[in-house]
Enzyme design. Structure first.
Site, PDB file in Angstrom:
ATOM      1  N   ASP A  61      26.868  12.391 -12.458  1.00 30.59           N
ATOM      2  CA  ASP A  61      25.713  11.417 -12.345  1.00 30.59           C
ATOM      3  C   ASP A  61      24.429  12.451 -13.311  1.00 30.59           C
ATOM      4  OD1 ASP A  61      25.238  10.049 -10.775  1.00 30.59           O
ATOM      5  OD2 ASP A  61      24.594  11.170  -8.867  1.00 30.59           O
ATOM      6  N   GLN A  66      26.759   9.301  -3.439  1.00 29.57           N
ATOM      7  CA  GLN A  66      26.235   8.896  -3.297  1.00 29.57           C
ATOM      8  C   GLN A  66      24.648   9.947  -2.943  1.00 29.57           C
ATOM      9  OE1 GLN A  66      26.305   5.838  -4.371  1.00 29.57           O
ATOM     10  NE2 GLN A  66      24.791   4.948  -4.294  1.00 29.57           N
ATOM     11  N   LYS A  81      31.398   0.885  -7.229  1.00 32.63           N
ATOM     12  CA  LYS A  81      32.073   1.644  -8.196  1.00 32.63           C
ATOM     13  C   LYS A  81      33.725   2.019  -8.128  1.00 32.63           C
ATOM     14  CE  LYS A  81      27.677   4.438  -7.869  1.00 32.63           C
ATOM     15  NZ  LYS A  81      27.335   5.229  -7.401  1.00 32.63           N
TER      16      LYS A  81
END
Ligand code: GUN
Length: 285
Positions: free
Chosen positions: A120, A97, A53
């Site tokens: 997200d 995460q 990422k």
């Protein structure tokens, strides 16, 4: 002969466009779109994702802030860090995460991220917006699949779309996005009776169940487009999708390989969400 949907090619093409837009954004606003990624603990797979990422961000010219926190971090400490990032003007996207250590409540953490920074798209506000068809941010995996279908000119309108798997991250939002494009959508799962009779109806079949090689040729309609979200590590170390790729290849019209299909799209869509969040912040002013 089946056409192989190449996620690396589509991903590179979308990233080029993102990089162009990031350059324009920086010129116009004097700052880069910024993404903060929090990782709690030292799970090796998560560490690889987070590194990728970071690399993805810097390659398209975005600001990337990585925040490693020890496995013993308390929920309060994590929520405090998220609070700081919510208030930080240089950060437009926040990602925590997953999975988190067991002592931390995932829902409370997701709910604490400002919806406009939730790249997200896991926050209930963003989930609700997807149901209403009025979304800015989309969960990365389904969004990446829609991008693949569009790139390969797969017509969704009126088609029988079957989603196998009903997770909050993939199956459920996937069904909404296909519905928004006028697909006739069926969601099936582990309790579905006579699964094969349902999957055999699919013109477009999306499989996200996490079971290596589960979908076999007898479960597929001739000429179907098959999207395989699974990434399963076999005992021999190789990766395999949820679909018996070799077994179905002669029967499908298009298919995503594993690796190299859906996988390369997810971080790309995260970058796209970060850009969208950054743009929205300035357009809302
Ligand atoms: N862990 C595995 N996939 C994901 C994802 O898409 N988002 C987050 N936050 N964590 C993950």
């Amino acid at each position: 002969m089946a056409e192989i949907i190449n996620g690396k090619v589509v991903s590179a093409s979308v990233r080029e466009e993102i990089a162009r837009e990031v350059a324009l954004f920086r010129e116009e606003h004097g700052v880069a779109p910024g993404l903060a990624v929090i990782i709690v603990g030292e799970d090796p797979a998560s560490q690889v994702y987070v590194r990728n990422k970071h690399k993805g961000c810097t390659e398209v010219g975005m600001y990337s802030l990585q925040i490693p926190m020890p496995a013993e971090t308390t929920e309060e400490e994590l929520l405090e860090k998220i609070g700081e990032l919510n208030a930080d003007d240089s950060i437009h996207g926040i990602l925590v995460q997953l999975p988190l250590p067991k002592h931390i409540n995932e829902d409370r953490v997701i709910n604490s991220i400002l919806p406009e920074k939730d790249v997200d798209a896991f926050h209930p506000t963003n989930v609700g917006k997807i149901m209403l068809g009025k979304y800015d941010l989309l969960p990365c995996t389904p969004a990446g699949i829609m991008e693949l279908l569009s790139f390969y000119n797969v017509d969704i309108r009126g088609k029988e779309c079957v989603v196998l798997g009903r997770s909050n991250i993939v199956g459920k939002p996937m069904s909404q996005l296909l519905l928004a494009k006028d697909g006739t959508v069926t969601v099936c799962h582990s309790k579905t009776v006579d699964l094969a009779s349902v999957t055999r109806r699919a013109d477009i079949l999306v499989v996200a169940i996490g079971r290596a090689g589960f979908v076999t040729a007898d479960m597929i309609k001739p000429g179907a487009v098959v999207i395989d979200v699974g990434i399963n590590r076999l005992d021999n170390g190789k990766l395999m999708g949820d679909v018996d790729y070799d077994g179905v290849l002669d029967k499908v019209s298009m298919i995503t390989p594993v690796p190299g299909g859906v996988g390369p799209m997810t971080i790309t869509m995260l970058l796209k969400n970060t850009l969208t969040a950054a743009k929205k912040k300035f357009s809302d002013k």
